[in-house]
Design a protein around this motif. Structure first.
Motif, PDB file in Angstrom:
ATOM      1  N   PHE A 111       4.861 -40.958  -7.155  1.00 19.70           N
ATOM      2  CA  PHE A 111       6.207 -41.115  -6.624  1.00 19.70           C
ATOM      3  C   PHE A 111       6.976 -39.823  -6.876  1.00 19.70           C
ATOM      4  O   PHE A 111       6.845 -39.206  -7.929  1.00 19.70           O
ATOM      5  CB  PHE A 111       6.858 -42.280  -7.378  1.00 19.70           C
ATOM      6  CG  PHE A 111       8.236 -42.656  -6.943  1.00 19.70           C
ATOM      7  CD1 PHE A 111       8.452 -43.380  -5.781  1.00 19.70           C
ATOM      8  CD2 PHE A 111       9.332 -42.338  -7.722  1.00 19.70           C
ATOM      9  CE1 PHE A 111       9.723 -43.776  -5.402  1.00 19.70           C
ATOM     10  CE2 PHE A 111      10.610 -42.724  -7.355  1.00 19.70           C
ATOM     11  CZ  PHE A 111      10.804 -43.441  -6.189  1.00 19.70           C
ATOM     12  N   ASP A 116      11.065 -39.807  -2.455  1.00 26.72           N
ATOM     13  CA  ASP A 116      10.762 -41.201  -2.120  1.00 26.72           C
ATOM     14  C   ASP A 116      11.874 -42.173  -2.529  1.00 26.72           C
ATOM     15  O   ASP A 116      11.856 -43.342  -2.135  1.00 26.72           O
ATOM     16  CB  ASP A 116       9.468 -41.650  -2.819  1.00 26.72           C
ATOM     17  CG  ASP A 116       8.256 -40.852  -2.385  1.00 26.72           C
ATOM     18  OD1 ASP A 116       8.201 -40.437  -1.206  1.00 26.72           O
ATOM     19  OD2 ASP A 116       7.372 -40.631  -3.231  1.00 26.72           O
ATOM     20  N   ASP A 152      -0.003 -40.344   6.256  1.00 33.92           N
ATOM     21  CA  ASP A 152       0.819 -40.303   5.039  1.00 33.92           C
ATOM     22  C   ASP A 152       2.144 -41.050   5.172  1.00 33.92           C
ATOM     23  O   ASP A 152       3.101 -40.753   4.468  1.00 33.92           O
ATOM     24  CB  ASP A 152       1.075 -38.857   4.596  1.00 33.92           C
ATOM     25  CG  ASP A 152      -0.202 -38.200   4.117  1.00 33.92           C
ATOM     26  OD1 ASP A 152      -1.029 -38.892   3.501  1.00 33.92           O
ATOM     27  OD2 ASP A 152      -0.362 -36.991   4.354  1.00 33.92           O
ATOM     28  N   ARG A 153       2.209 -42.041   6.061  1.00 35.87           N
ATOM     29  CA  ARG A 153       3.412 -42.869   6.175  1.00 35.87           C
ATOM     30  C   ARG A 153       3.529 -43.756   4.944  1.00 35.87           C
ATOM     31  O   ARG A 153       2.551 -44.386   4.528  1.00 35.87           O
ATOM     32  CB  ARG A 153       3.353 -43.762   7.409  1.00 35.87           C
ATOM     33  CG  ARG A 153       3.707 -43.041   8.697  1.00 35.87           C
ATOM     34  CD  ARG A 153       3.604 -43.980   9.847  1.00 35.87           C
ATOM     35  NE  ARG A 153       2.178 -44.337   9.924  1.00 35.87           N
ATOM     36  CZ  ARG A 153       1.668 -45.241  10.721  1.00 35.87           C
ATOM     37  NH1 ARG A 153       2.434 -45.915  11.514  1.00 35.87           N
ATOM     38  NH2 ARG A 153       0.381 -45.495  10.733  1.00 35.87           N
ATOM     39  N   ILE A 154       4.699 -43.844   4.381  1.00 31.53           N
ATOM     40  CA  ILE A 154       4.919 -44.704   3.220  1.00 31.53           C
ATOM     41  C   ILE A 154       4.863 -46.161   3.683  1.00 31.53           C
ATOM     42  O   ILE A 154       5.593 -46.557   4.591  1.00 31.53           O
ATOM     43  CB  ILE A 154       6.278 -44.409   2.555  1.00 31.53           C
ATOM     44  CG1 ILE A 154       6.295 -42.988   1.997  1.00 31.53           C
ATOM     45  CG2 ILE A 154       6.561 -45.437   1.443  1.00 31.53           C
ATOM     46  CD1 ILE A 154       7.648 -42.542   1.464  1.00 31.53           C
ATOM     47  N   ARG A 202      12.446 -46.281  -1.452  1.00 30.43           N
ATOM     48  CA  ARG A 202      12.251 -47.346  -2.450  1.00 30.43           C
ATOM     49  C   ARG A 202      13.564 -48.095  -2.714  1.00 30.43           C
ATOM     50  O   ARG A 202      13.566 -49.310  -2.892  1.00 30.43           O
ATOM     51  CB  ARG A 202      11.689 -46.784  -3.747  1.00 30.43           C
ATOM     52  CG  ARG A 202      11.308 -47.893  -4.727  1.00 30.43           C
ATOM     53  CD  ARG A 202      10.419 -47.365  -5.841  1.00 30.43           C
ATOM     54  NE  ARG A 202      10.036 -48.438  -6.735  1.00 30.43           N
ATOM     55  CZ  ARG A 202      10.647 -48.725  -7.887  1.00 30.43           C
ATOM     56  NH1 ARG A 202      11.689 -48.007  -8.287  1.00 30.43           N
ATOM     57  NH2 ARG A 202      10.233 -49.712  -8.637  1.00 30.43           N
ATOM     58  N   CYS A 248       0.573 -44.953   0.685  1.00 32.52           N
ATOM     59  CA  CYS A 248       0.670 -44.335   2.009  1.00 32.52           C
ATOM     60  C   CYS A 248      -0.450 -44.812   2.921  1.00 32.52           C
ATOM     61  O   CYS A 248      -1.602 -44.941   2.505  1.00 32.52           O
ATOM     62  CB  CYS A 248       0.595 -42.816   1.893  1.00 32.52           C
ATOM     63  SG  CYS A 248       1.929 -42.108   0.914  1.00 32.52           S
ATOM     64  N   THR A 273       3.521 -44.122  -4.887  1.00 27.86           N
ATOM     65  CA  THR A 273       3.831 -44.330  -3.482  1.00 27.86           C
ATOM     66  C   THR A 273       2.539 -44.671  -2.764  1.00 27.86           C
ATOM     67  O   THR A 273       1.525 -43.996  -2.948  1.00 27.86           O
ATOM     68  CB  THR A 273       4.476 -43.064  -2.878  1.00 27.86           C
ATOM     69  OG1 THR A 273       5.642 -42.754  -3.655  1.00 27.86           O
ATOM     70  CG2 THR A 273       4.868 -43.269  -1.438  1.00 27.86           C
ATOM     71  N   PHE A 287       5.254 -49.324  -2.440  1.00 25.68           N
ATOM     72  CA  PHE A 287       5.252 -48.707  -3.767  1.00 25.68           C
ATOM     73  C   PHE A 287       4.555 -49.635  -4.757  1.00 25.68           C
ATOM     74  O   PHE A 287       4.571 -50.858  -4.595  1.00 25.68           O
ATOM     75  CB  PHE A 287       6.688 -48.452  -4.240  1.00 25.68           C
ATOM     76  CG  PHE A 287       7.443 -47.556  -3.303  1.00 25.68           C
ATOM     77  CD1 PHE A 287       7.320 -46.181  -3.398  1.00 25.68           C
ATOM     78  CD2 PHE A 287       8.235 -48.089  -2.304  1.00 25.68           C
ATOM     79  CE1 PHE A 287       7.985 -45.352  -2.502  1.00 25.68           C
ATOM     80  CE2 PHE A 287       8.904 -47.273  -1.410  1.00 25.68           C
ATOM     81  CZ  PHE A 287       8.777 -45.899  -1.506  1.00 25.68           C
TER      82      PHE A 287
END
Length: 192
Positions: A9, A13, A67-69, A17, A63, A61, A72
């Motif tokens: 994280f 981010d 690499d899209r979040i 979150r 992904c 994080t 968490f």
């Protein structure tokens, strides 16, 4: 592995979150501290975790593709000597159906392979069926704790269970056996 990667994280981010912490369904399923906290206080708490609390709490994080979040994971109650921790996670609303279970599996894998955790404690509130059915939760739980959490004006019951390396090994064996059975049935149908 699993189609979801786990990374540390970062401060970048925090806004994503924070939005998750404020989401109503998330609030009802974990804690409602984000309802009463200001944005600055929520951001400060996450920064404090990054800068000062790494020995006892970590945030990761999760992904997906590109690499899209997607969510968490965070660990607390870390006992480095005993190689154990408690795992919590939150998947962004738009990814719960597609990445929820995969994200949880990726977090467990990361904790075992990268942080050398041997026992992971799981906790889910009884009414939380975002990633588990009520029946699956009841079957999984080892400890049922009434009045464990107070969220959205209501006392909530929690289920707790541990996941060990042996549990993961047995799960993989069952999954592989099931995969082989399905493959054999397909091959048998094609042979007819």
């Amino acid at each position: 592995m699993f189609g979801v990667t786990v990374r540390h994280f970062t401060e970048a981010d925090i806004p994503v979150r924070t939005a998750l912490l404020r989401e109503s369904r998330f609030q009802a399923n974990l804690t409602d501290f984000a309802v009463v906290a200001e944005d600055d206080a929520l951001a400060a708490g996450q920064r404090r975790t990054l800068e000062q609390e790494h020995a006892v709490k970590r945030i990761f994080t999760l992904c997906g593709p590109e690499d899209r979040i997607v969510g968490f994971a965070w660990i607390t109650s870390i006992d480095w000597r005993s190689q154990s921790c408690e795992l919590s996670f939150g998947v962004l609303p738009q990814y719960r159906g597609g990445f929820g279970a995969i994200a949880v599996a990726a977090a467990h894998e990361y904790l075992r392979t990268e942080l050398n955790m041997r026992v992971v404690i799981n906790q889910v509130l009884e009414h939380n069926t975002m990633l588990h059915s009520a029946e699956a939760l009841a079957a999984e739980q080892r400890v049922r704790c009434p009045y464990d959490s107070y969220t959205v004006g209501e006392w909530r019951t929690s289920y707790y269970w541990s996941t060990t390396e042996d549990d993961i090994r047995r799960y993989r064996e069952r999954t592989e056996t099931r995969r082989r059975e399905i493959a054999e049935r397909i091959r048998a149908r094609r042979a007819v």
